[in-house]
Design an enzyme around this catalytic site. Structure first.
Site, mmCIF file in Angstrom:
data_model
loop_
_atom_site.group_PDB
_atom_site.id
_atom_site.type_symbol
_atom_site.label_atom_id
_atom_site.label_comp_id
_atom_site.label_asym_id
_atom_site.label_seq_id
_atom_site.Cartn_x
_atom_site.Cartn_y
_atom_site.Cartn_z
ATOM 1 N N ASN A 32 18.602 29.146 -2.398
ATOM 2 C CA ASN A 32 17.198 29.320 -2.820
ATOM 3 C C ASN A 32 16.395 28.048 -2.506
ATOM 4 O O ASN A 32 15.268 27.919 -2.959
ATOM 5 C CB ASN A 32 17.108 29.657 -4.320
ATOM 6 C CG ASN A 32 17.655 28.557 -5.191
ATOM 7 O OD1 ASN A 32 18.209 27.577 -4.676
ATOM 8 N ND2 ASN A 32 17.517 28.677 -6.491
ATOM 9 N N THR A 144 34.555 19.015 -10.007
ATOM 10 C CA THR A 144 34.418 17.577 -9.743
ATOM 11 C C THR A 144 35.548 16.789 -10.414
ATOM 12 O O THR A 144 35.984 17.140 -11.521
ATOM 13 C CB THR A 144 33.055 17.063 -10.251
ATOM 14 O OG1 THR A 144 33.049 15.645 -10.191
ATOM 15 C CG2 THR A 144 32.757 17.476 -11.676
ATOM 16 N N TYR A 181 25.603 16.854 -16.214
ATOM 17 C CA TYR A 181 26.037 17.561 -15.003
ATOM 18 C C TYR A 181 27.555 17.740 -15.011
ATOM 19 O O TYR A 181 28.072 18.841 -14.799
ATOM 20 C CB TYR A 181 25.599 16.783 -13.742
ATOM 21 C CG TYR A 181 26.534 17.032 -12.586
ATOM 22 C CD1 TYR A 181 26.503 18.241 -11.907
ATOM 23 C CD2 TYR A 181 27.504 16.085 -12.223
ATOM 24 C CE1 TYR A 181 27.413 18.502 -10.885
ATOM 25 C CE2 TYR A 181 28.400 16.344 -11.209
ATOM 26 C CZ TYR A 181 28.359 17.554 -10.550
ATOM 27 O OH TYR A 181 29.268 17.815 -9.557
HETATM 28 N N1 USQ Z 1 27.477 3.643 -8.721
HETATM 29 C C1 USQ Z 1 27.202 2.301 -8.583
HETATM 30 N N2 USQ Z 1 26.066 1.950 -7.906
HETATM 31 C C2 USQ Z 1 25.214 2.861 -7.373
HETATM 32 C C3 USQ Z 1 25.512 4.226 -7.507
HETATM 33 C C4 USQ Z 1 26.645 4.587 -8.202
HETATM 34 O O1 USQ Z 1 27.957 1.440 -9.046
HETATM 35 O O2 USQ Z 1 24.200 2.453 -6.781
HETATM 36 C C5 USQ Z 1 28.708 4.034 -9.429
HETATM 37 C C6 USQ Z 1 28.456 4.958 -10.619
HETATM 38 O O3 USQ Z 1 28.144 4.237 -11.774
HETATM 39 C C7 USQ Z 1 29.778 5.694 -10.693
HETATM 40 C C8 USQ Z 1 30.249 5.756 -9.251
HETATM 41 O O4 USQ Z 1 29.501 4.778 -8.543
HETATM 42 O O5 USQ Z 1 30.715 4.956 -11.415
HETATM 43 C C9 USQ Z 1 30.034 7.094 -8.603
HETATM 44 O O6 USQ Z 1 28.662 7.412 -8.690
HETATM 45 P P1 USQ Z 1 27.982 8.435 -7.660
HETATM 46 O O7 USQ Z 1 26.524 8.448 -7.937
HETATM 47 O O8 USQ Z 1 28.440 8.175 -6.278
HETATM 48 O O9 USQ Z 1 28.710 9.794 -8.050
HETATM 49 P P2 USQ Z 1 28.622 10.721 -9.337
HETATM 50 O O10 USQ Z 1 27.391 10.532 -10.123
HETATM 51 O O11 USQ Z 1 29.914 10.584 -10.062
HETATM 52 O O12 USQ Z 1 28.503 12.155 -8.668
HETATM 53 C C10 USQ Z 1 28.895 12.411 -7.316
HETATM 54 C C11 USQ Z 1 28.230 13.697 -6.882
HETATM 55 C C12 USQ Z 1 28.732 14.834 -7.749
HETATM 56 C C13 USQ Z 1 30.251 14.882 -7.696
HETATM 57 C C14 USQ Z 1 30.847 13.548 -8.087
HETATM 58 C C15 USQ Z 1 32.333 13.478 -7.901
HETATM 59 O O13 USQ Z 1 26.822 13.554 -6.979
HETATM 60 O O14 USQ Z 1 28.172 16.055 -7.295
HETATM 61 O O15 USQ Z 1 30.714 15.867 -8.588
HETATM 62 O O16 USQ Z 1 30.291 12.524 -7.235
HETATM 63 S S1 USQ Z 1 33.091 12.442 -9.114
HETATM 64 O O17 USQ Z 1 32.411 11.149 -9.116
HETATM 65 O O18 USQ Z 1 34.486 12.324 -8.772
HETATM 66 O O19 USQ Z 1 32.876 13.085 -10.384
#
Ligand code: USQ
Length: 416
Positions: A32, A144, A181
């Site tokens: 969508n 995830t 999320y």
């Molecule tokens: N992080 C930093 N600096 C940044 C951005 C993120 O240190 O500038 C850290 C976050 O605090 C976190 C980690 O990097 O600890 C991952 O963050 P992310 O934004 O890359 O990922 P996340 O929010 O966990 O979500 C992403 C996807 C989501 C998926 C998930 C997989 O957006 O759709 O489900 O990754 S997981 O992380 O294994 O849950």
């Protein structure tokens, strides 16, 4: 096989369609276009210019000589979902059509509710429509790794054996998600597991780690590019770090930066999803795959990014802003990931090679990044119940116009 991809217009939906078509599967998509709208809502756009879906279909017809079927609509409308499944009767459904951003879900109460209501409703509608119209289909549901959180023990693939007060059982491993999320995915997992039990549906719940990457081998023409998000809400860590280095902004591992996550390259995620599709479980079987290649701390990713940026003549800096999230910054992390390897999964991309590839491509789209540099650094804080003002305040009065598209370089292939 005939595969229905919900969320076919997205970061992984589009390359998955190309990947499956290239391997002889028939592909039908549903979308969508809400991700396009929500990325605009936070003042951003994809670094790569993305054609309309009709143009994407035309490009596939012209370049690959294949057709992609498409239904435009919302999974929150049950009559639409029923109609699509009854008309298409797919062998497999890869369900990617969910709000996928943790920071977006944390903006305020409305974004939290939209995320959970939308994600859970879409999944429930698919489950009911499968039962009614295609009970032999296999649901591959994008979950995830973040469902598990960061427990101080190894993380199994979905289930574990437990002894408790003299009795034993095989139970779902506890979930400790870290955003509204991520919790929506936990609730989805419960719903898929339950539906598979009561209606004998075939289901694979994919606990995917953080994706990174900009292209896959099937992306052989600029018209076939997938989107690449880099703003604080829609960009994922490593992709964002590379954009920060390209723009001369500080690379931002949050807080201490020792938070560890499983990561997987876009191309290898496509391989994993195809393996799941081509190897369905039995009726009534709900199986869980932990889908990632290797675990890295965000400090390690910042260092790799800075090293490669320096090789390219850039002058990267690394800063540790206070963590806008509430999460452990130093912790044990040892998830098991054997199920996909048993189906023949092999990692094909080494991290530094993909990072170099992203740098190369982004250099071509630098003007698009420059035009949105104000949306890169973090503002959405988990502790705040309402981040709308912070998001609004960083927008320029008038968004700069979109620069003309440029052709990407020819793909260069390197293997792990
Ligand atoms: N992080 C930093 N600096 C940044 C951005 C993120 O240190 O500038 C850290 C976050 O605090 C976190 C980690 O990097 O600890 C991952 O963050 P992310 O934004 O890359 O990922 P996340 O929010 O966990 O979500 C992403 C996807 C989501 C998926 C998930 C997989 O957006 O759709 O489900 O990754 S997981 O992380 O294994 O849950």
């Amino acid at each position: 096989m005939k595969v229905l991809i919900t969320g076919i217009d997205g970061y992984s939906g589009w390359p998955l369609a190309l990947h499956l078509l290239a391997r002889g599967h028939a592909v039908v998509g549903v979308d969508n276009f809400v991700t396009r709208r929500r990325v605009r809502e936070v003042g951003s756009w994809s670094a790569t210019p993305i054609p309309s879906f009709a143009r994407r279909q035309a490009a596939v017809r012209e370049i690959l000589g294949k057709e992609i079927g498409f239904h435009r609509g919302d999974l929150e409308r049950y009559d639409f979902v029923r109609h699509v499944l009854a008309t298409e009767r797919p062998d497999a459904i890869v369900h990617l059509a969910e709000q996928r951003s943790a920071p977006y879900s944390m903006i305020d109460v409305h974004h939290a509710v939209r995320t959970q209501a939308g994600n859970l409703t879409g999944t429930l509608h698919l489950l009911y429509a499968m039962r009614e119209s295609c009970p032999d289909a296999h649901l591959v549901k994008m979950g995830t790794m973040g469902e598990y959180g960061t427990p101080n023990v190894d993380i199994p693939e979905g289930f574990f054996e437990i002894d408790y007060r003299g009795r034993s059982d095989r139970l779902p491993f506890p979930r400790q998600a870290g955003s509204w999320y991520h919790w929506s995915k936990v609730f989805d997992s419960g719903d898929v597991m339950f539906a598979s039990r009561i209606w004998k549906l075939k289901a694979t719940d994919v606990m995917q780690g953080v994706l990174y990457g900009i292209r896959t081998p099937e992306i052989t023409d600029p018209r076939l590019l997938t989107r690449f998000d880099f703003d604080e809400t829609w960009g994922t860590a490593l992709n964002r770090f590379i954009v920060q280095a390209v723009l001369g902004l500080p690379i931002t591992p949050y807080g201490k930066g020792d938070q560890k996550r499983g990561f997987i390259a876009l191309e290898d995620s496509m391989q994993s999803l195809r393996l799941a599709v081509e190897n369905p479980p039995d009726h009534g079987e709900y199986r869980v795959f932990n889908q990632f290649d290797a675990a890295y701390t965000v400090n390690e990713l910042a260092d790799v990014t800075a090293r490669i940026a320096t090789e390219r003549g850039l002058h990267p800096t690394i800063e540790h802003p206070p963590n806008p999230r509430i999460e452990a910054e130093q912790h044990y992390y040892a998830p098991i990931h054997d199920h996909l390897a048993r189906l023949g999964y092999r990692r094909t991309r080494a991290l530094p090679d993909v990072v170099r590839e992203i740098f190369r491509d982004l250099t071509r789209y630098r003007r698009r990044l420059e035009a949105r540099r104000h949306v890169v650094q973090p503002t959405v804080r988990w502790a705040s119940g309402d981040n709308r003002e912070e998001l609004r305040s960083r927008r320029p009065a008038e968004a700069p116009p979109e620069p003309a598209p440029v052709a990407p370089p020819a793909p260069e292939r390197t293997s792990a």
